[in-house]
Write a protein that holds these residues in place. Structure first.
Motif, short mmCIF file in Angstrom:
data_model
loop_
_atom_site.label_atom_id
_atom_site.label_comp_id
_atom_site.label_asym_id
_atom_site.label_seq_id
_atom_site.Cartn_x
_atom_site.Cartn_y
_atom_site.Cartn_z
N LEU A 12 16.30 -8.79 -53.10
CA LEU A 12 16.72 -9.67 -54.20
C LEU A 12 15.78 -9.49 -55.38
CD1 LEU A 12 17.57 -12.92 -52.21
CD2 LEU A 12 19.17 -11.29 -53.21
N ASP A 13 16.35 -9.22 -56.54
CA ASP A 13 15.57 -8.98 -57.75
C ASP A 13 16.16 -9.83 -58.87
OD1 ASP A 13 14.44 -7.95 -60.14
OD2 ASP A 13 13.98 -6.07 -59.13
N ASP A 14 15.40 -10.83 -59.32
CA ASP A 14 15.90 -11.75 -60.34
C ASP A 14 15.73 -11.24 -61.76
OD1 ASP A 14 16.55 -13.48 -58.33
OD2 ASP A 14 14.65 -14.57 -58.43
N LYS A 15 14.97 -10.19 -61.93
CA LYS A 15 14.61 -9.78 -63.29
C LYS A 15 15.79 -9.19 -64.06
CE LYS A 15 9.76 -8.95 -62.25
NZ LYS A 15 9.85 -9.45 -60.87
N MET A 16 16.77 -8.61 -63.35
CA MET A 16 17.91 -8.02 -64.03
C MET A 16 19.02 -9.04 -64.29
SD MET A 16 17.23 -4.93 -64.74
CE MET A 16 18.88 -4.37 -65.19
N GLY A 17 18.81 -10.27 -63.87
CA GLY A 17 19.85 -11.28 -64.06
C GLY A 17 21.10 -10.90 -63.30
N ASP A 18 22.25 -11.15 -63.91
CA ASP A 18 23.54 -10.85 -63.26
C ASP A 18 24.14 -9.55 -63.79
OD1 ASP A 18 23.44 -13.17 -61.73
OD2 ASP A 18 24.26 -14.37 -63.38
N LYS A 19 23.32 -8.70 -64.38
CA LYS A 19 23.87 -7.50 -65.02
C LYS A 19 24.51 -6.54 -64.03
CE LYS A 19 20.87 -7.50 -69.09
NZ LYS A 19 19.87 -6.73 -69.86
N GLU A 20 23.80 -6.21 -62.96
CA GLU A 20 24.35 -5.22 -62.04
C GLU A 20 23.67 -5.30 -60.69
OE1 GLU A 20 23.61 -1.33 -63.69
OE2 GLU A 20 21.59 -1.27 -62.88
N VAL A 21 24.30 -4.65 -59.72
CA VAL A 21 23.73 -4.42 -58.40
C VAL A 21 23.63 -2.91 -58.22
CG1 VAL A 21 24.11 -4.57 -55.92
CG2 VAL A 21 24.58 -6.55 -57.39
N ARG A 22 22.48 -2.45 -57.79
CA ARG A 22 22.30 -1.03 -57.51
C ARG A 22 22.26 -0.87 -55.99
NH1 ARG A 22 22.19 3.59 -60.98
NH2 ARG A 22 21.60 2.07 -62.56
N LEU A 23 23.10 -0.01 -55.46
CA LEU A 23 23.17 0.15 -54.01
C LEU A 23 23.26 1.63 -53.64
CD1 LEU A 23 26.40 0.82 -53.14
CD2 LEU A 23 26.65 -1.53 -53.97
N ALA A 24 22.92 1.92 -52.38
CA ALA A 24 22.93 3.30 -51.88
C ALA A 24 23.46 3.32 -50.46
CB ALA A 24 21.54 3.90 -51.93
N VAL A 25 24.25 4.34 -50.16
CA VAL A 25 24.73 4.61 -48.81
C VAL A 25 24.29 6.02 -48.46
CG1 VAL A 25 26.72 4.76 -47.28
CG2 VAL A 25 26.73 3.12 -49.18
N ALA A 26 23.54 6.18 -47.37
CA ALA A 26 23.00 7.49 -47.00
C ALA A 26 23.11 7.70 -45.50
CB ALA A 26 21.54 7.61 -47.44
N CYS A 27 23.07 8.98 -45.09
CA CYS A 27 23.13 9.33 -43.67
C CYS A 27 22.20 10.52 -43.41
CB CYS A 27 24.55 9.71 -43.25
SG CYS A 27 25.78 8.44 -43.52
N GLU A 28 21.81 10.68 -42.15
CA GLU A 28 21.01 11.85 -41.81
C GLU A 28 21.88 13.10 -41.90
OE1 GLU A 28 17.54 12.89 -38.64
OE2 GLU A 28 19.47 12.32 -37.78
N ALA A 29 21.34 14.16 -42.57
CA ALA A 29 22.16 15.33 -42.85
C ALA A 29 21.58 16.64 -42.34
CB ALA A 29 22.40 15.44 -44.37
N CYS A 30 20.29 16.69 -42.01
CA CYS A 30 19.70 17.95 -41.55
C CYS A 30 18.45 17.65 -40.73
CB CYS A 30 19.37 18.87 -42.72
SG CYS A 30 17.99 18.32 -43.74
N ASP A 31 17.87 18.73 -40.17
CA ASP A 31 16.67 18.60 -39.33
C ASP A 31 15.39 18.90 -40.08
OD1 ASP A 31 18.04 17.87 -36.99
OD2 ASP A 31 18.56 19.96 -36.60
#
Length: 514
Positions: free
Chosen positions: A301-320
């Motif tokens: 939770l980050d209050d400094k950006m207000g309600d401007k946006e949400v930054r999100l990431a979806v990642a998976c393991e891809a190599c060794d």
């Protein structure tokens, strides 16, 4: 009548216009004065009529002689291993500036796993140029200014980099300053307190994108693991911890001295003068650590950006990891294929518009403010993910859209045209970046630190061309074998989908689609 200057320049431009279908002979008309000048250089005669010439564009232009002293040899990479175990690598650029630096196999992953502490890695970067046993901080910066030098340091999870970019005639002084900063630092408790204040300001002003890319590691590997622990924990680290960190990992067999724009023999002599006498004995240890991928969530939770946006990431393991070289190249091609960025990039309209995330996500979802693929490869594991931004009320839709793009990599073979475009873009990006001497130095040093060799440009191009649609499909299928890593940063995260639903969608077991 004698042609005007404008007509003469127009004739020259037409003469050198590119031919359709590739390089081939073009007929071009030289103006009377230009033709006579060229003939005079070759034969010493002058004619009074306009001359027709037929010169293939693959041959030198008549009358233009390149003096022998103007020829320079083709750039080559040289390597020398000194008696201490320090490796010295370089490539000449024949410019007036030189970049010299050291890459060390040291980072937060080794600190957490071997020393049981955190924070010293960040201090090593922040206090890289704070003073040495021979120079105060003021003297160090003053001497760097006299060299026309740019000082840089960067510490990550597995490698730490120091470099000095300076005028060529100051290369010796630059190596001396570099050696002092690495082997003879002077760090006081006051310096550490100042570094903590500076890091607090950096964290406060960090972008949501930077926070999200850091947070996704915690989601992927766990908070208390070498790869999941934060790079810069607030207020962590002390002068004593930093000294222990340097003593454990700053060893010659874990270092590579690299340079671009320096004669190799000169660089070896400088290393023997400034570094070799002061290096500690080799460590003789590879310092293995646990890098098991787990998957999960990490929301901040980050209050400094207000309600401007949400930054999100979806990642998976891809190599060794790094040493699965073919998989890493295929992963780089896939990252380029996905591409993406903000809805408007600093490069101007059209930049990257042919990448998949632009075509399939940004252009079709008005709520999506950003979507960009990223890769994070470590010693024995590697992530492929997509980071995006949207208003809080649309964050759930964005998360599902990004997960769907990763899922499609496992079930839909890439189109040949799309694959060729991604390969060409990747080669173009690499070759363009290597025009920079700082990037060239970093590429040299990091490749030798990782692989103990450097891939030539021809080998790099061949490795990229060897990537097939089946390689991309194999990576996609691996992505869905384990739960994803799901991270988000923002003030309002209430609209994010449940992790179980996102994981089910990514694995292909959800029939509802999007």
């Amino acid at each position: 009548p004698k042609p005007s200057h404008t007509e003469e320049m127009l004739h020259r431009a037409q003469r050198w216009a590119p031919a359709r279908g590739g390089l081939r002979p073009r007929r071009g008309r030289l103006s009377m004065s230009a033709a006579a000048e060229a003939r005079e250089r070759v034969s010493g005669t002058r004619e009074g009529s306009t001359e027709q010439v037929l010169v293939p564009m693959t041959e030198p232009f008549p009358g233009v002689v390149i003096p022998e002293k103007g020829r320079v040899p083709r750039p080559r990479t040289f390597e020398t291993e000194l008696g201490s175990g320090l490796r010295v690598v370089s490539q000449e650029t024949h410019g007036y500036m030189s970049c010299v630096g050291v890459v060390i196999e040291a980072g937060s992953a080794y600190e957490v796993s071997q020393l049981g502490s955190s924070g010293a890695t960040r201090l090593a970067e922040t206090l890289a140029w704070s003073g040495t046993m021979r120079r105060s901080r003021t003297e160090l910066l003053r001497d760097a200014d006299k060299m026309g030098a740019y000082l840089h340091a960067n510490a990550q999870r597995e490698q730490t980099l120091y470099c000095v970019d300076a005028l060529r005639e100051s290369t010796g002084d630059a190596v001396g300053l570099l050696a002092e900063a690495i082997l003879m630092p002077r760090i006081s408790d006051e310096d550490v307190a100042r570094a903590h204040q500076l890091d607090a300001l950096v964290r406060e002003n960090a972008t949501l994108d930077a926070k999200c890319r850091e947070t996704v590691h915690t989601a992927a590997y766990g908070e208390r693991t070498p790869l999941g622990a934060p790079l810069a924990p607030p207020g962590a680290g002390s002068a004593t911890a930093l000294a222990q960190y340097r003593g454990a990992f700053y060893r010659p067999d874990r270092m590579v001295l690299g340079a671009s724009g320096v004669d190799h023999t000169t660089l070896v002599e400088l290393a023997q003068r400034y570094l070799e006498p002061y290096l500690p004995p080799p460590s003789g240890d590879s310092f293995e650590y646990d890098s098991t991928y787990k998957g999960g969530t990490c929301f901040v939770l980050d209050d400094k950006m207000g309600d401007k946006e949400v930054r999100l990431a979806v990642a998976c393991e891809a190599c060794d990891g790094w040493h699965d070289e073919h998989a890493v190249v295929a992963l780089s091609v896939l990252q380029t294929l996905l591409g993406g960025g903000d809805s408007f990039s600093a490069g101007g309209p059209g930049k990257g518009m042919y990448s998949r995330l632009y075509r399939k996500v940004l252009n079709y979802n008005r709520y999506c403010d950003a979507a960009e693929a990223f890769v994070s490869v470590h010693r024995k594991t590697g992530l492929l993910g997509i980071v995006g931004a949207a208003k809080p009320q649309h964050a759930g839709f964005l998360a599902l859209a990004l997960a769907e793009q990763l899922r499609k990599l496992a079930v839909e073979p890439v189109h040949p045209e799309e694959l060729v475009r991604a390969k060409n873009m990747l080669k173009c990006n690499i070759l363009t970046q290597l025009e920079s001497r700082l990037v060239l130095f970093e590429d040299l040093a990091r490749q030798f630190a990782t692989y103990r060799k450097r891939q030539t440009l021809a080998e790099m191009s061949a490795a990229i061309d060897a990537v097939t649609a089946d390689d991309i499909l194999a990576i996609g299928r691996r992505l869905i074998q384990k739960p994803p890593a799901f991270a988000a940063v923002g003030k309002d995260l209430s609209k994010l989908p449940p992790f179980a639903y996102l994981s089910t969608l990514l694995s292909g077991n959800n029939s509802s689609g999007l």
